[in-house]
Design a protein around this motif. Structure first.
Motif, PDB file in Angstrom:
ATOM      1  N   GLU A 231      41.286  39.438  66.995  1.00 29.55           N
ATOM      2  CA  GLU A 231      40.627  38.965  68.216  1.00 29.55           C
ATOM      3  C   GLU A 231      40.747  39.995  69.331  1.00 29.55           C
ATOM      4  N   MET A 232      41.936  40.593  69.459  1.00 23.24           N
ATOM      5  CA  MET A 232      42.148  41.607  70.488  1.00 23.24           C
ATOM      6  C   MET A 232      41.334  42.868  70.183  1.00 23.24           C
ATOM      7  N   LEU A 233      41.301  43.256  68.923  1.00 22.30           N
ATOM      8  CA  LEU A 233      40.505  44.421  68.529  1.00 22.30           C
ATOM      9  C   LEU A 233      39.028  44.224  68.852  1.00 22.30           C
ATOM     10  N   GLY A 234      38.540  43.008  68.637  1.00 16.91           N
ATOM     11  CA  GLY A 234      37.147  42.717  68.939  1.00 16.91           C
ATOM     12  C   GLY A 234      36.841  42.846  70.417  1.00 16.91           C
ATOM     13  N   LYS A 235      37.756  42.403  71.266  1.00 13.41           N
ATOM     14  CA  LYS A 235      37.553  42.510  72.715  1.00 13.41           C
ATOM     15  C   LYS A 235      37.536  43.967  73.164  1.00 13.41           C
ATOM     16  N   VAL A 236      38.432  44.765  72.602  1.00 10.41           N
ATOM     17  CA  VAL A 236      38.472  46.186  72.940  1.00 10.41           C
ATOM     18  C   VAL A 236      37.197  46.882  72.476  1.00 10.41           C
ATOM     19  N   ALA A 237      36.754  46.552  71.269  1.00 12.02           N
ATOM     20  CA  ALA A 237      35.516  47.156  70.753  1.00 12.02           C
ATOM     21  C   ALA A 237      34.334  46.842  71.663  1.00 12.02           C
ATOM     22  N   SER A 238      34.255  45.617  72.128  1.00 13.23           N
ATOM     23  CA  SER A 238      33.157  45.235  73.019  1.00 13.23           C
ATOM     24  C   SER A 238      33.242  45.964  74.355  1.00 13.23           C
ATOM     25  N   ALA A 239      34.451  46.115  74.877  1.00 18.73           N
ATOM     26  CA  ALA A 239      34.626  46.811  76.154  1.00 18.73           C
ATOM     27  C   ALA A 239      34.194  48.271  76.041  1.00 18.73           C
ATOM     28  N   SER A 329      39.351  65.682  74.727  1.00 21.40           N
ATOM     29  CA  SER A 329      39.213  64.944  73.467  1.00 21.40           C
ATOM     30  C   SER A 329      40.353  63.953  73.253  1.00 21.40           C
ATOM     31  N   GLU A 330      41.561  64.356  73.586  1.00 22.74           N
ATOM     32  CA  GLU A 330      42.715  63.469  73.387  1.00 22.74           C
ATOM     33  C   GLU A 330      43.188  62.835  74.693  1.00 22.74           C
ATOM     34  N   GLY A 331      43.224  63.642  75.764  1.00 23.11           N
ATOM     35  CA  GLY A 331      43.730  63.113  77.035  1.00 23.11           C
ATOM     36  C   GLY A 331      42.835  62.058  77.645  1.00 23.11           C
ATOM     37  N   PHE A 332      41.516  62.299  77.664  1.00 22.94           N
ATOM     38  CA  PHE A 332      40.598  61.275  78.149  1.00 22.94           C
ATOM     39  C   PHE A 332      40.648  60.042  77.252  1.00 22.94           C
ATOM     40  N   THR A 333      40.896  60.255  75.972  1.00 25.33           N
ATOM     41  CA  THR A 333      41.011  59.111  75.057  1.00 25.33           C
ATOM     42  C   THR A 333      42.249  58.295  75.389  1.00 25.33           C
ATOM     43  N   ASN A 334      43.335  58.955  75.772  1.00 25.92           N
ATOM     44  CA  ASN A 334      44.508  58.229  76.277  1.00 25.92           C
ATOM     45  C   ASN A 334      44.126  57.385  77.491  1.00 25.92           C
ATOM     46  N   TYR A 335      43.409  58.011  78.415  1.00 25.27           N
ATOM     47  CA  TYR A 335      42.998  57.313  79.635  1.00 25.27           C
ATOM     48  C   TYR A 335      42.121  56.115  79.304  1.00 25.27           C
ATOM     49  N   TYR A 336      41.100  56.329  78.481  1.00 24.52           N
ATOM     50  CA  TYR A 336      40.190  55.229  78.155  1.00 24.52           C
ATOM     51  C   TYR A 336      40.821  54.200  77.223  1.00 24.52           C
ATOM     52  N   GLY A 337      41.859  54.590  76.491  1.00 22.89           N
ATOM     53  CA  GLY A 337      42.586  53.591  75.723  1.00 22.89           C
ATOM     54  C   GLY A 337      43.127  52.510  76.638  1.00 22.89           C
ATOM     55  N   ASN A 338      43.677  52.926  77.785  1.00 22.89           N
ATOM     56  CA  ASN A 338      44.178  51.967  78.772  1.00 22.89           C
ATOM     57  C   ASN A 338      43.032  51.268  79.504  1.00 22.89           C
ATOM     58  N   VAL A 339      42.001  52.035  79.869  1.00 19.96           N
ATOM     59  CA  VAL A 339      40.860  51.450  80.571  1.00 19.96           C
ATOM     60  C   VAL A 339      40.257  50.308  79.757  1.00 19.96           C
ATOM     61  N   ALA A 340      40.075  50.544  78.453  1.00 25.18           N
ATOM     62  CA  ALA A 340      39.426  49.533  77.616  1.00 25.18           C
ATOM     63  C   ALA A 340      40.283  48.291  77.446  1.00 25.18           C
ATOM     64  N   VAL A 341      41.589  48.470  77.273  1.00 22.83           N
ATOM     65  CA  VAL A 341      42.478  47.308  77.158  1.00 22.83           C
ATOM     66  C   VAL A 341      42.447  46.503  78.454  1.00 22.83           C
ATOM     67  N   TYR A 342      42.436  47.204  79.579  1.00 25.13           N
ATOM     68  CA  TYR A 342      42.349  46.525  80.877  1.00 25.13           C
ATOM     69  C   TYR A 342      41.019  45.800  81.027  1.00 25.13           C
ATOM     70  N   ARG A 343      39.919  46.472  80.731  1.00 23.42           N
ATOM     71  CA  ARG A 343      38.606  45.840  80.887  1.00 23.42           C
ATOM     72  C   ARG A 343      38.412  44.687  79.904  1.00 23.42           C
ATOM     73  N   ALA A 344      39.118  44.741  78.788  1.00 27.35           N
ATOM     74  CA  ALA A 344      39.020  43.654  77.815  1.00 27.35           C
ATOM     75  C   ALA A 344      39.825  42.433  78.227  1.00 27.35           C
TER      76      ALA A 344
END
Length: 595
Positions: A231-239, A329-344
């Motif tokens: 369920e959590m993975l689905g929310k992150v994917a949508s975000a 490639s990796e650092g922005f992905t770290n940033y957006y990893g948090n952004v997406a969890v927050y937006r989800a």
């Protein structure tokens, strides 16, 4: 149909292109089809057969990758090959030459097809390795599949032969036969993990597309946890999908091993429509702890799998692919990893802001930040991606830090009209969708176009250079002060890597807690205070005395260990009491959430 008469010179050019394309196998029906058999469980052997068809050329070069994209180390997978042979359609052996490591050349004059066979020893469970055990087998295509020179875009089919009772799941495209899968080209073929054996699968849909959470060993991660994580993975994917306007695949597979890796390749690794991750034991692992890493790997779908530095377009599987852009490639992905969890809706706002402060701390507490720029740490990653270097700093953290700063700066310069999302969308549309990688200058051009400002100085000072960014000014754009405080951090005095549930020491600093405790290179730390290492919160050990269970020269024993402590800077974001309207506009855009 639209038809136009061409000048003679252009007709000759078109004819030349057609002939060149045919010579490189793009239009002549050339293909390589594979059979992968779990041949010997006790000996950990795959048997790989490659049937090459419609050759139509006098000489053919076959090569095996030396590395797996995303894990920046040369592994030389050819070292695991046994009994390599090439035969013609009648079974007669064809002579061949090894012209480079992992590259074989065979005379194919007069041949329409041939067969390559070899055994592959798969005895290491790791992100970039292959493994056969009594319960399952796992590999990624880079380890088993040969590339035919000049035919990178030719399709392939893969047939699997597995022990009775074993099931199979692959990131490759499915067919009507559950044991047969397809790949549109070589890059899709090798960027796809496959698992066979006994494991748990939780299937769920996101935007109508199937997603599969695969948990190994079977029965170790509970059904309830699996459903919650799905369920959590689905929310992150949508975000994340919302950023780019849709999901770029037909299906997605999450391969999770609730076990310890058997090499330095631990953590998680992205692929074209899947990722592989190692997690703590199933009874310890919690979805809330795992979702951050999952979000990071999922964002790689766009950032590095598709939005890729020009130095890696296309991947050169035969050697290191250095680029100064891994901070993106990796650092922005770290940033957006948090952004997406927050937006989800899976992270509180205060926690999101705390991650931004942690990124500042991670950069500014490292002495190397004054000597090694984000561009330099990116290019030098091959020196020690999964082994320690004498002096270094993580482009993951540097890039995460710069991601937030660029996001806020762009929002400020455009009065909240655009942000870093727009940069990523532009890189996706203007480069990936046009079949090319991007350079540093390309990226600056995108930012300049969106902001109508010149960001060359920003990149010169903080990307190519080592100047300290104006944190107070840039976070002030969103009405935040950056507060600095001191805190105690732990000092151990050893370096190494987690492997097979233990921490293996590969350097001990002189006059450190480790040298005083008698630890040595080659020792393995098995437990701390009788607890498995996955359960330990290392930051809470500063200044305490603990009991280490170690293996020294093959003997297991317990020793006391006094953890040192040192003062380090901690950074946090504190909201200004009376933000201006402009600050609130930037803040609201930055902190917009999907809930």
């Amino acid at each position: 149909m639209f038809r136009k008469t061409l000048p003679q010179s252009l007709l000759c050019l078109v004819f030349t292109i057609i002939l060149t394309g045919a010579a490189h196998g793009q239009d002549n029906g050339f293909r390589v089809d594979y059979t992968v058999e779990v041949q010997n469980i006790d000996a950990s052997l795959f048997h790989v057969t490659a049937n090459v068809k419609n050759i139509k050329q006098p000489r053919l070069e076959l090569s095996l990758p030396t590395w797996t994209p995303g894990w920046y180390t040369i592994e030389n997978y050819g070292k695991n090959i046994l009994r390599f042979k090439i035969t013609d359609a009648k079974g007669a052996t064809l002579p061949h030459m090894m012209t480079r490591k992992q590259t074989w050349t065979v005379d194919t004059k007069g041949l329409d097809q041939l067969k390559v066979e070899f055994d592959y020893r798969a005895d290491v469970l790791a992100l970039n390795q292959a493994k056969i055990s009594k319960d399952f087998a796992f590999f990624t295509g880079t380890e088993l599949f040969l590339m035919a020179g000049g035919h990178r875009e030719s399709p392939s089919m893969v047939r699997f032969i597995v022990p009775n009772g074993w099931k199979i799941i692959s990131a490759l495209k499915e067919t009507s036969d559950p044991m047969v899968f397809n790949a549109a080209d070589y890059d899709a073929l090798v960027d796809a993990p496959t698992e066979m054996g006994n494991f748990d699968v939780t299937r769920f849909l996101v935007e109508g597309k199937p997603h599969y959470f695969v948990a190994t060993p079977a029965g170790k991660f509970s059904t309830g946890k699996s459903q919650k994580f799905a369920e959590m993975l689905g929310k992150v994917a949508s975000a994340q999908s919302a950023i780019f306007g849709g999901l770029p695949y037909e299906k997605y597979v999450y391969f999770y091993f609730f076990a310890s890796p058997e090499s330095n390749a631990s953590g998680a690794l992205e692929h074209l429509n899947s990722h592989v991750s190692f997690a703590p034991p199933g009874d310890v692992a919690q979805p809330e702890q795992m979702i951050g890493t999952a979000s990071h790997e999922f964002f790689h779908l766009w950032n590095v799998k598709r939005i890729r530095p020009v130095e890696m377009w296309p991947y050169d599987y035969s050697r290191e692919n250095e680029t100064p852009l891994l901070w993106v490639s990796e650092g922005f992905t770290n940033y957006y990893g948090n952004v997406a969890v927050y937006r989800a809706g899976l992270m509180k706002q205060e926690d999101f802001l705390a991650r931004a402060g942690d990124a500042i701390s991670g950069v500014e507490n490292n002495e190397a930040r004054a000597f090694i720029s984000p561009a330099e740490s990116s290019a030098s990653t091959w020196l020690g991606y999964d082994t320690p270097t004498a002096f270094g700093i993580s482009y993951y953290t540097q890039g995460q830090n710069l991601g937030a700063l660029l996001d806020l700066s762009i929002r400020h310069d455009t009065a909240g009209r655009v942000g870093l999302d727009d940069v990523m969308r532009s890189l996706y549309k203007d480069f990936y969708q046009r079949g090319k990688g991007f350079s540093m200058e390309d990226m600056i051009g995108v930012v300049n176009r969106l902001t109508r400002q010149d960001y060359h100085d920003f990149y010169r000072r903080y990307v190519w250079g080592v100047e300290v960014p104006p944190y107070e000014q840039i976070y002030g754009y969103a009405g935040y002060h950056v507060e600095k405080a001191t805190r105690k951090g732990p000092v151990f005095g050893f370096g190494g890597r987690f492997k097979s549930g233990a921490f293996y020491i590969n350097n001990v600093e002189p006059n450190s807690p480790s040298s005083e405790a008698g630890l040595a290179v080659g020792d393995a730390i098995l437990k701390i205070n009788g607890e498995e290492l996955q359960r330990i919160k290392f930051n809470e050990l500063a200044g305490t005395t603990v009991k280490l269970t170690i293996k020294h020269e093959g003997e297991e024993k317990e020793i006391p260990f006094k953890v040192g402590a040192h003062e380090e800077a901690g950074y946090s974001l504190v909201a200004a009491p009376q933000p201006t309207a402009d600050q609130l506009k930037v803040r609201e855009g930055w902190l917009k959430a999907g809930h």
